[in-house]
Design a protein around this motif. Structure first.
Motif, mmCIF file in Angstrom:
data_model
loop_
_atom_site.group_PDB
_atom_site.id
_atom_site.type_symbol
_atom_site.label_atom_id
_atom_site.label_comp_id
_atom_site.label_asym_id
_atom_site.label_seq_id
_atom_site.Cartn_x
_atom_site.Cartn_y
_atom_site.Cartn_z
ATOM 1 N N THR A 174 0.809 -1.220 0.000
ATOM 2 C CA THR A 174 0.000 0.000 0.000
ATOM 3 C C THR A 174 0.842 1.269 0.000
ATOM 4 O O THR A 174 0.325 2.350 -0.277
ATOM 5 C CB THR A 174 -0.922 0.022 1.235
ATOM 6 O OG1 THR A 174 -0.131 -0.187 2.414
ATOM 7 C CG2 THR A 174 -1.972 -1.069 1.129
ATOM 8 N N THR A 175 2.119 1.169 0.309
ATOM 9 C CA THR A 175 2.987 2.354 0.373
ATOM 10 C C THR A 175 3.743 2.591 -0.924
ATOM 11 O O THR A 175 4.514 3.552 -1.011
ATOM 12 C CB THR A 175 4.010 2.214 1.518
ATOM 13 O OG1 THR A 175 4.898 1.128 1.207
ATOM 14 C CG2 THR A 175 3.323 1.955 2.843
ATOM 15 N N MET A 176 3.561 1.710 -1.934
ATOM 16 C CA MET A 176 4.359 1.799 -3.157
ATOM 17 C C MET A 176 3.480 1.788 -4.394
ATOM 18 O O MET A 176 2.371 1.241 -4.381
ATOM 19 C CB MET A 176 5.327 0.605 -3.244
ATOM 20 C CG MET A 176 6.356 0.533 -2.137
ATOM 21 S SD MET A 176 7.453 -0.909 -2.362
ATOM 22 C CE MET A 176 6.351 -2.237 -1.855
ATOM 23 N N SER A 177 4.009 2.368 -5.441
ATOM 24 C CA SER A 177 3.380 2.193 -6.753
ATOM 25 C C SER A 177 3.707 0.793 -7.262
ATOM 26 O O SER A 177 4.569 0.092 -6.723
ATOM 27 C CB SER A 177 3.906 3.241 -7.732
ATOM 28 O OG SER A 177 5.275 2.987 -8.021
ATOM 29 N N ALA A 178 3.040 0.385 -8.334
ATOM 30 C CA ALA A 178 3.275 -0.946 -8.902
ATOM 31 C C ALA A 178 4.711 -1.095 -9.391
ATOM 32 O O ALA A 178 5.377 -2.101 -9.144
ATOM 33 C CB ALA A 178 2.298 -1.194 -10.055
ATOM 34 N N VAL A 179 5.216 -0.060 -10.081
ATOM 35 C CA VAL A 179 6.573 -0.123 -10.605
ATOM 36 C C VAL A 179 7.581 -0.089 -9.458
ATOM 37 O O VAL A 179 8.590 -0.808 -9.466
ATOM 38 C CB VAL A 179 6.826 1.039 -11.582
ATOM 39 C CG1 VAL A 179 8.240 0.968 -12.143
ATOM 40 C CG2 VAL A 179 5.812 1.020 -12.713
ATOM 41 N N GLY A 180 7.301 0.720 -8.455
ATOM 42 C CA GLY A 180 8.185 0.781 -7.294
ATOM 43 C C GLY A 180 8.266 -0.541 -6.561
ATOM 44 O O GLY A 180 9.319 -0.922 -6.045
ATOM 45 N N GLU A 181 7.152 -1.273 -6.539
ATOM 46 C CA GLU A 181 7.147 -2.571 -5.868
ATOM 47 C C GLU A 181 8.025 -3.576 -6.615
ATOM 48 O O GLU A 181 8.774 -4.340 -6.000
ATOM 49 C CB GLU A 181 5.725 -3.103 -5.751
ATOM 50 C CG GLU A 181 5.622 -4.379 -4.944
ATOM 51 C CD GLU A 181 4.194 -4.838 -4.758
ATOM 52 O OE1 GLU A 181 3.913 -5.452 -3.724
ATOM 53 O OE2 GLU A 181 3.367 -4.591 -5.651
ATOM 54 N N VAL A 182 7.958 -3.577 -7.931
ATOM 55 C CA VAL A 182 8.830 -4.448 -8.722
ATOM 56 C C VAL A 182 10.290 -4.133 -8.413
ATOM 57 O O VAL A 182 11.116 -5.037 -8.222
ATOM 58 C CB VAL A 182 8.556 -4.284 -10.232
ATOM 59 C CG1 VAL A 182 9.591 -5.049 -11.052
ATOM 60 C CG2 VAL A 182 7.157 -4.763 -10.584
ATOM 61 N N PHE A 183 10.596 -2.843 -8.324
ATOM 62 C CA PHE A 183 11.972 -2.419 -8.051
ATOM 63 C C PHE A 183 12.431 -2.915 -6.684
ATOM 64 O O PHE A 183 13.545 -3.450 -6.545
ATOM 65 C CB PHE A 183 12.072 -0.894 -8.115
ATOM 66 C CG PHE A 183 13.473 -0.366 -7.965
ATOM 67 C CD1 PHE A 183 14.298 -0.222 -9.068
ATOM 68 C CD2 PHE A 183 13.974 -0.022 -6.708
ATOM 69 C CE1 PHE A 183 15.591 0.260 -8.933
ATOM 70 C CE2 PHE A 183 15.275 0.454 -6.561
ATOM 71 C CZ PHE A 183 16.075 0.595 -7.680
ATOM 72 N N ARG A 184 11.589 -2.786 -5.632
ATOM 73 C CA ARG A 184 11.989 -3.173 -4.294
ATOM 74 C C ARG A 184 12.156 -4.685 -4.172
ATOM 75 O O ARG A 184 13.087 -5.182 -3.535
ATOM 76 C CB ARG A 184 10.959 -2.677 -3.265
ATOM 77 C CG ARG A 184 10.915 -1.176 -3.097
ATOM 78 C CD ARG A 184 12.239 -0.619 -2.591
ATOM 79 N NE ARG A 184 12.553 -1.058 -1.253
ATOM 80 C CZ ARG A 184 12.261 -0.388 -0.151
ATOM 81 N NH1 ARG A 184 11.650 0.784 -0.233
ATOM 82 N NH2 ARG A 184 12.602 -0.852 1.047
ATOM 83 N N VAL A 185 11.248 -5.447 -4.784
ATOM 84 C CA VAL A 185 11.352 -6.908 -4.736
ATOM 85 C C VAL A 185 12.602 -7.373 -5.479
ATOM 86 O O VAL A 185 13.340 -8.242 -5.005
ATOM 87 C CB VAL A 185 10.079 -7.563 -5.330
ATOM 88 C CG1 VAL A 185 10.274 -9.069 -5.477
ATOM 89 C CG2 VAL A 185 8.867 -7.271 -4.457
ATOM 90 N N ALA A 186 12.862 -6.788 -6.655
ATOM 91 C CA ALA A 186 14.046 -7.152 -7.435
ATOM 92 C C ALA A 186 15.321 -6.786 -6.697
ATOM 93 O O ALA A 186 16.316 -7.523 -6.731
ATOM 94 C CB ALA A 186 14.010 -6.460 -8.800
ATOM 95 N N LYS A 187 15.310 -5.653 -6.012
ATOM 96 C CA LYS A 187 16.495 -5.224 -5.256
ATOM 97 C C LYS A 187 16.814 -6.228 -4.151
ATOM 98 O O LYS A 187 17.982 -6.605 -3.957
ATOM 99 C CB LYS A 187 16.237 -3.841 -4.656
ATOM 100 C CG LYS A 187 17.400 -3.288 -3.849
ATOM 101 C CD LYS A 187 17.058 -1.907 -3.288
ATOM 102 C CE LYS A 187 18.192 -1.373 -2.423
ATOM 103 N NZ LYS A 187 17.834 -0.041 -1.833
#
Length: 535
Positions: A333-346
């Motif tokens: 809920t704190t991230m955009s969809a693209v931001g979530e992909v970035f955080r999981v990939a990181k």
């Protein structure tokens, strides 16, 4: 009593490390790079798929697919891989390693590309075609397991054979790392261009329409490394052991290896003809003689790979859920969809870089020094220890100040999986079975592993979704499910230690010594005699 070995096989066993060894590692290893990229990249985009196709109106929690869809998207490639391992493993012994090798790579290239072209914008259409192509992608990947291992074992010399086979498998770690890096690059490009709001501030706007390109690009990239090695894979000659011992063509085997090794080799056609007339080593897979000689070995390779993959694939495919459960990855809920992909990939990239990849190469460095048995037993032991150390005081680790400690210990389980049974279960089945059954037996062992991966994928999905009603739910699995899953995985690793004692130690012996193909009258060898270290 041992009979005299064929000259072409003696030359292979004693050959110094040459350029053709490294070429074979790269050619076979690039297939494994693609395998790992394709199998593990899906875990990076499942939450994005959930946002795109199942949470458009903002009424449902972000970052999750419906359980049936999630299990299908994740598990269908594993089912295809299991089928491919059995089919292509058998076909590799019937038609030859090289002929089948090109089929698997072509299938991987086509289906990797097609996965990113899944049709339509409606959930059912996209998911159905994605699952269809990922099944056949898995089918091609499955064939790469027995063929790559068998080809590398039959090309290698006996002194460094373990390191060569392990180096092929170590490319899997680079594939996992590459999937994270590609996802980071793609997500960063799109996040910069289409800076969407968080889900909390705007449930619909948090997933921009252009985000549909992200998962497609990430999945399609897997076709590139496989396509680049297709030409060189087709240029490789058939292995001398298949040509001489299975196809009975001594002249062709000598010619192929003389060209590769740059030495003169006597075809020894009379000796090969004599070998073909010997019925003592012509038993089949389902014969009583095979059960007597190799039954326990096959039980050992299948059971250890099955147990290992339950733990290994559970950890890899659902590490995003584990890391979210302890709060290392923020709530969706704190991230955009693209931001979530970035955080999981990181998160996946950091774990791969610091623990997964080094574990593979530690195996390459030490497998011919301390042996397969010791590495496998050690790996299962430390995986058991760290799983219990994470699970028993689980709620201690979920406290904010202790999350880094959890991640470090969780990473160590990946390190000892790869400096341990994840590598050795791949290496040993390519060494201990007869040439005419080697690819088939490796395929059976690998298929048992994928059966474990399927159990792990579906089982962990179910267990991790059990929720503690007293805790606030942000759309991620809560502690009760993850804790129970880690305990179960610890018990599974403990069982893997016990079944390891069924597997012989191949270190320093020729393939024919291990399989008994150069013996006039073979008696079953005890496991303790086969090992180079005391147990």
């Amino acid at each position: 009593m041992a009979r005299e070995q064929l000259q072409v096989l003696n030359v292979l066993d004693s050959a110094k490390t040459q350029m053709y060894h490294f070429m074979a590692i790269v050619i076979a290893g690039m297939g494994f790079f693609t395998d790992a990229y394709d199998l593990f990249s899906i875990s990076l985009v499942t939450r994005l798929l959930g946002r795109l196709y199942y949470h458009r109106d903002g009424s449902l929690k972000p970052g999750t697919l419906p359980p049936a869809v999630a299990s299908s998207v994740t598990g269908v490639a594993l089912v295809g891989t299991l089928c491919g391992q059995l089919f292509f493993g058998w076909l590799g012994d019937k038609m030859g390693r090289k002929k089948v090798y090109g089929m698997t790579l072509a299938l991987m290239v086509i289906c990797s590309f097609a996965s990113g072209l899944s049709f339509g914008n409606e959930p059912k259409g996209v998911m159905a075609t994605l699952c269809f192509f990922r099944f056949w992608l898995g089918f091609g990947i499955g064939g790469d397991y027995p063929l790559s291992a068998t080809i590398m074992s039959e090309y290698a010399n006996k002194k460094t054979r373990g390191a060569f086979i392990a180096a092929v498998f170590a490319m899997q770690g680079l594939g996992i790392l590459a999937s994270g890096i590609i996802a980071l690059i793609v997500a960063a490009c799109f996040d910069h261009k289409f800076n969407a709001p968080s889900y909390a501030s705007d449930p619909i706007g948090s997933t921009v329409p252009q985000a549909d390109y992200i998962w497609r690009i990430i999945l399609m990239f897997g076709a590139i490394p496989a396509a680049l090695t297709y030409y060189w894979r087709m240029k490789m000659p058939e292995t001398a052991r298949y040509t001489a011992l299975v196809a009975k063509n001594a002249k062709q085997a000598a010619s192929d290896m003389a060209r590769v090794l740059h030495v003169e080799i006597d075809p020894e056609e009379v000796k090969v003809e004599k070998l073909t007339q010997d019925t003592k080593n012509s038993f089949g897979l389902f014969s009583r003689e095979f059960a007597r000689r190799h039954g326990l070995h096959l039980l050992g390779t299948t059971s250890t790979w099955f147990l290992l993959d339950i733990a290994f694939y559970s950890q890899n495919l659902f590490q995003k859920d584990v890391l979210s459960g302890i709060g290392w990855i923020p709530p969706a809920t704190t991230m955009s969809a693209v931001g979530e992909v970035f955080r999981v990939a990181k998160a996946q990239t950091l774990i791969a870089l610091c623990s997964t990849v080094p574990g593979y190469w530690f195996t390459v460095a030490f497998i011919d020094i301390i042996g397969r048995f010791t590495i496998q037993l050690m790996g299962f032991f430390f995986m058991t220890v760290f799983m219990f150390a994470l699970a028993i005081p689980y709620h201690h680790w979920t406290l904010h100040n202790n999350r880094i400690g959890f991640v470090v210990m969780y990473s160590l389980t990946f390190f000892f999986a790869n400096f341990g049974p994840n590598a050795t279960t791949f290496v040993v089945p390519a060494e201990i079975f007869p040439a005419r059954l080697r690819s088939t037996c490796h395929g059976i062992s690998a298929a048992a592993g994928k059966a474990g991966a399927i159990v792990g994928a579906y089982g962990f999905l179910y267990a991790a979704q059990s929720r503690d009603p007293k805790k606030t739910d942000h759309g991620y699995p809560t502690g009760i499910g993850i804790k129970n899953s880690l305990i179960i995985l610890g018990v599974i690793n403990l069982l893997g230690m016990f079944f390891t004692f069924l597997v012989p130690e191949p270190n320093g012996k020729s393939l024919e010594e291990l399989s008994g193909e150069n013996e006039d009258d073979v008696e079953p060898t005890s496991n303790t005699e086969n090992r180079s270290v005391p147990v």
